[in-house]
Design an enzyme around this catalytic site. Structure first.
Site, PDB file in Angstrom:
ATOM      1  N   ASP A 203       0.860  -1.176   0.000  1.00 59.69           N
ATOM      2  CA  ASP A 203       0.000   0.000   0.000  1.00 59.69           C
ATOM      3  C   ASP A 203       0.900   1.231   0.000  1.00 59.69           C
ATOM      4  O   ASP A 203       2.133   1.118  -0.099  1.00 59.69           O
ATOM      5  CB  ASP A 203      -0.949  -0.007   1.203  1.00 59.69           C
ATOM      6  CG  ASP A 203      -2.305   0.590   0.848  1.00 59.69           C
ATOM      7  OD1 ASP A 203      -2.344   1.782   0.492  1.00 59.69           O
ATOM      8  OD2 ASP A 203      -3.307  -0.138   0.899  1.00 59.69           O
ATOM      9  N   HIS A 291      -3.020   3.176  -4.620  1.00 61.87           N
ATOM     10  CA  HIS A 291      -2.355   2.715  -3.396  1.00 61.87           C
ATOM     11  C   HIS A 291      -0.935   2.200  -3.673  1.00 61.87           C
ATOM     12  O   HIS A 291      -0.507   1.204  -3.089  1.00 61.87           O
ATOM     13  CB  HIS A 291      -3.185   1.614  -2.724  1.00 61.87           C
ATOM     14  CG  HIS A 291      -4.466   2.105  -2.111  1.00 61.87           C
ATOM     15  ND1 HIS A 291      -4.533   2.613  -0.837  1.00 61.87           N
ATOM     16  CD2 HIS A 291      -5.726   2.181  -2.620  1.00 61.87           C
ATOM     17  CE1 HIS A 291      -5.793   2.970  -0.578  1.00 61.87           C
ATOM     18  NE2 HIS A 291      -6.519   2.723  -1.643  1.00 61.87           N
ATOM     19  N   GLU A 351     -10.260   2.876  -4.800  1.00 64.41           N
ATOM     20  CA  GLU A 351      -9.874   4.250  -4.429  1.00 64.41           C
ATOM     21  C   GLU A 351      -8.773   4.803  -5.340  1.00 64.41           C
ATOM     22  O   GLU A 351      -7.714   5.213  -4.885  1.00 64.41           O
ATOM     23  CB  GLU A 351      -9.430   4.279  -2.963  1.00 64.41           C
ATOM     24  CG  GLU A 351     -10.543   3.858  -2.009  1.00 64.41           C
ATOM     25  CD  GLU A 351     -10.104   3.833  -0.559  1.00 64.41           C
ATOM     26  OE1 GLU A 351     -10.961   4.006   0.332  1.00 64.41           O
ATOM     27  OE2 GLU A 351      -8.893   3.632  -0.302  1.00 64.41           O
TER      28      GLU A 351
END
Length: 766
Positions: A203, A291, A351
């Site tokens: 991440d 990410h 995201e």
């Protein structure tokens, strides 16, 4: 005579059915004898017990060598293992090809012998874990010593899981966890019959797996200076040592203090082998195209513009319009596939800030060439291309539900997490995709637990509404996720997922069981968890309210539901520790006081700290109101409000009448505020307790007194308070805000220690 015989036969059949059903019911009512979580699909209690002694032999064919080895490990490898059969005093592992379920098994325990039937290793091992749970909790974490003390209650079990995917997730990027902890986690998954371990390896905050072709991913990407999340954890550690950064993962390098760590490929292959022996698939996740900050820091060519920064919400993603990016991704996943044999690979896909793609000339050219009209479709182009690569390697792609947005193939697996997008799993299942349910509420175990958490997980229905019975077959199971931004230690991780994990285990394996029975069995499992050195969250004290009121005096009288628990408290505002006063008798309160208390295990570790405020109040006088109507007025304030108090300066756009405290269906804004106003028609004088659950925040006022303050943006948390009321019309005002990402709003009440219940609609007036 014919009629009499038929009647007698029916009576006999009815009697037999009654006896069988009674035995099954009694089995669930005998938690002290059958302490199994998850509870078996079918259990018939027996008489007597099988005694395990030094002469007991495990009899197993070579096919079950792994499972017999793991079974013998429960007994510290002190039993003989043989491939030949004896009549008595044996534990027999028998192959049965007639069992249809891959993880199904049958178990028969009599005073003479134990027999397990399964069609393969997975079913046999699930049965071994059932045997483990039927043994005394003292076998865990220590040598068993004298075998004569061990016994297994007689029973017949037929068992198989309700769902194929029963998973737990662990994020090791935000905070790093040791190899030993991963194995401890796997042991607990095995104990409670999970079969999937979703390991979030990369991440923005850290890259945790060695990739030999790109060594800087771990040389640089596995380490960081303390970030803002670390700082919050460090601050919280002043009151809770479990929030401290683990010093094992801190190094000095280049004159800096660096925090992190990574797994070598050799280490991770060892972990994978450990899980495989226990029939648990480790599903690796390399999160992309978003990410990826930890990777981009070392390899800036991965972005469209060479930049790597935080945008309004998310970080710069890698570029789907650059062939070098695909070469990088394929090289990384090739090494990942060499480490992890699982047929499932998780690519993330959530995201993603796609704004840099929209500005890229390379992306504009690719979109024109491929007929792509949006950046959402461009993300699907990346995911679909990677899926073809996975499929060519014999693997299946899993992605978070955002990958649906630009279109996706039917062969990709969808992991549904955005509870505020309820149509996502329905559309995916209707499209023919297999779906794994993991909605943020209640399956994000990083959300701080409260007294309702275990109940909510146990009663979660993995099948969303809107699906036919055939479409529902696409829902293959569920998992809980443990994101670790604010989980810096192994102790804190234990606390966040246990005992919620056990509720999910029974939900997904048994599907339909008794919650009352589960809670009784769970009480006995805490001793087993103690022996396994699991820092579980202690059960909540019943009936506690945070903001308490009294008219003359009140009494605080607490007892723990667990053995060997001591309650310590303070009244000077200090944090209670093991040297603080012991609450071992009723505490009479006649004056305002702030009490802080915590339960302590025998090893000295503390549970949650409860902050109880006691205030003296008179009974609030009601207002004289005539011609009232049913329901409350609900004013609607579209927009983003980080506190419900901020609505005071804004004018409502609409006003609804609601018959209960719910969000009106007409409210469509992603972020909004609501103000509920009117009266409570209180039926009797008394001290009323109210319980307000909010996601995000809210404040409840009754009789112009603040009763519950649950304000601010946060997950679904319940807070409670009391108010002294006289019978009659009492003004009520509830302000609620939702910041985006899915809302929860519940209001319950109790009086004189009654069980919390929904506020009756008949009480609500305006």
């Amino acid at each position: 005579m014919q009629i009499t015989s038929s009647f007698n036969l029916r009576l006999l059949v009815a009697l037999l059915l009654f006896l069988v059903s009674s035995t099954l019911v009694n089995a669930q009512e005998q938690p002290a004898r059958y302490l199994i979580i998850p509870y078996p699909q079918k259990l018939v209690a027996g008489n007597g017990a099988f005694i395990i002694n030094a002469k007991t032999v495990i009899v197993a064919a070579s096919k079950y060598k792994n499972e017999s080895t793991l079974l013998n490990a429960i007994f510290s490898n002190k039993l003989a293992v043989s491939s030949t059969s004896k009549a008595n005093n044996t534990i027999r592992l028998v192959n049965d090809s007639t069992i249809t379920a891959a993880e199904g098994y049958r178990l028969a325990i009599t005073p003479q012998q134990v027999t397990i039937w399964a069609k393969g290793g997975a079913g046999m091992f699930r049965a071994v874990e059932t045997v483990r749970q039927l043994l005394p909790a003292g076998i865990e974490g220590k040598q068993t010593g004298v075998f004569s003390a061990l016994s297994l209650p007689s029973v017949n079990i037929e068992d198989a899981p309700a769902y194929a995917w029963r998973g737990m997730h662990l994020d090791v990027s935000r905070h790093f966890f040791s190899v030993n902890y991963l194995k401890k986690f796997i042991d607990l998954l095995a104990l409670y019959k999970f079969n999937k371990f979703h390991l979030h390896l990369t991440d923005d905050q850290g890259w945790r797996i060695e990739i030999k072709k790109y060594p800087k991913l771990t040389q640089e990407g596995a380490w960081r200076t303390f970030n803002n999340q670390d700082s919050i954890c460090i601050k919280k550690s002043a009151d809770n040592p479990d929030m401290a950064i683990d010093p094992k993962h801190i190094i000095k390098k280049y004159g800096k203090t660096l925090y992190g760590g990574f797994y070598t490929q050799k280490q991770m292959k060892d972990v994978v082998a450990y899980a495989t022996a226990r029939h648990i698939d480790i599903i690796p996740e390399i999160d992309m195209p978003g990410h990826m900050m930890a990777a981009i820091n070392s390899y800036p060519f991965l972005t469209c513009n060479g930049q790597n920064k935080w945008g309004k919400l998310f970080t710069t993603p890698i570029c789907p319009c650059n062939e070098e990016v695909y070469e990088f991704a394929q090289n990384v996943f090739t090494e990942i596939m060499d480490i992890f044999p699982s047929k499932y690979i998780h690519i993330g896909g959530d995201e993603v800030d796609r704004s840099s793609w929209a500005q890229s000339d390379a992306c504009k050219a690719l979109m024109q060439k491929e007929g792509i009209t949006s950046t959402a479709q461009l993300q699907s182009y990346f995911i679909n291309r990677m899926e073809k690569f996975f499929n060519a390697k014999g693997r299946k792609l899993i992605g978070w539900d955002e990958i649906l947005e630009g279109g996706i193939s039917k062969t990709a697996l969808i992991m549904y997490w955005r509870s505020w997008v309820p149509k996502a799993p329905v559309e995916a299942a209707k499209n023919g995709n297999q779906v794994i349910m993991t909605p943020g509420s209640p399956l994000y175990f990083d959300t701080p637990p409260d007294q309702n958490s275990v109940y909510n997980v146990y009663h979660f229905n993995p099948i969303p509404t809107g699906l036919t019975a055939n479409e529902a077959k696409g829902i293959i199971g569920a998992q809980a996720n443990l994101w670790t931004e604010y989980i810096p230690s192994e102790n804190r991780a234990d606390y966040m997922y246990m005992p919620r994990m056990t509720a999910l285990a029974e939900n997904l394996w048994t599907d339909k069981a008794s919650y009352t029975s589960y809670l009784q069995r769970l009480q006995e499992h805490y001793e087993r968890l103690n022996n396994l050195k699991v820092n579980y969250r202690l059960p909540d004290f019943k009936g506690l309210v945070e903001q308490n009121v009294f008219t003359d005096e009140t009494v605080l009288d607490l007892k723990s539901s667990l053995k060997n628990i001591t309650i310590h408290y303070t009244t000077d505002g200090s944090l209670p520790n093991a040297n603080a006063k012991v609450l071992d008798r009723p505490f009479v309160i006649k004056e305002p006081v702030h009490i802080r208390l915590a339960a302590f295990k025998s090893n000295g570790t503390a549970g949650d700290v409860y902050n109880l405020n006691y205030t003296k109040q008179t009974l609030a006088q009601p207002e004289a109101k005539a011609n009232v109507e049913s329901g409350l007025l609900c004013s609607y304030y579209p927009g983003s409000y980080k506190s419900s108090k901020l609505m005071a300066a804004v004018k409502a756009t609409e006003v609804f009448t609601v018959n209960s405290v719910v969000v009106p269906t007409a409210v469509k804004a992603p972020s909004f505020g609501l103000r509920y106003e009117g009266y409570l028609n209180v039926p009797a004088d008394g001290i009323y307790s109210f319980y307000l659950t909010c996601d995000d925040g809210g404040i409840l006022n009754i009789a112009k007194r603040e009763v519950v303050n649950n304000d601010g943006w946060h997950g679904p948390i319940e807070k409670s308070g009391q108010v002294a009321l006289k019978k009659g019309m009492q003004p009520i005002e509830l302000n609620f805000v939702e910041g985006g990402g899915g809302y929860t709003l519940k209001l319950k009440y109790s009086i004189n220690g009654s069980e919390p219940a929904e506020v009756p609609d008949s009480w609500l007036k305006h």
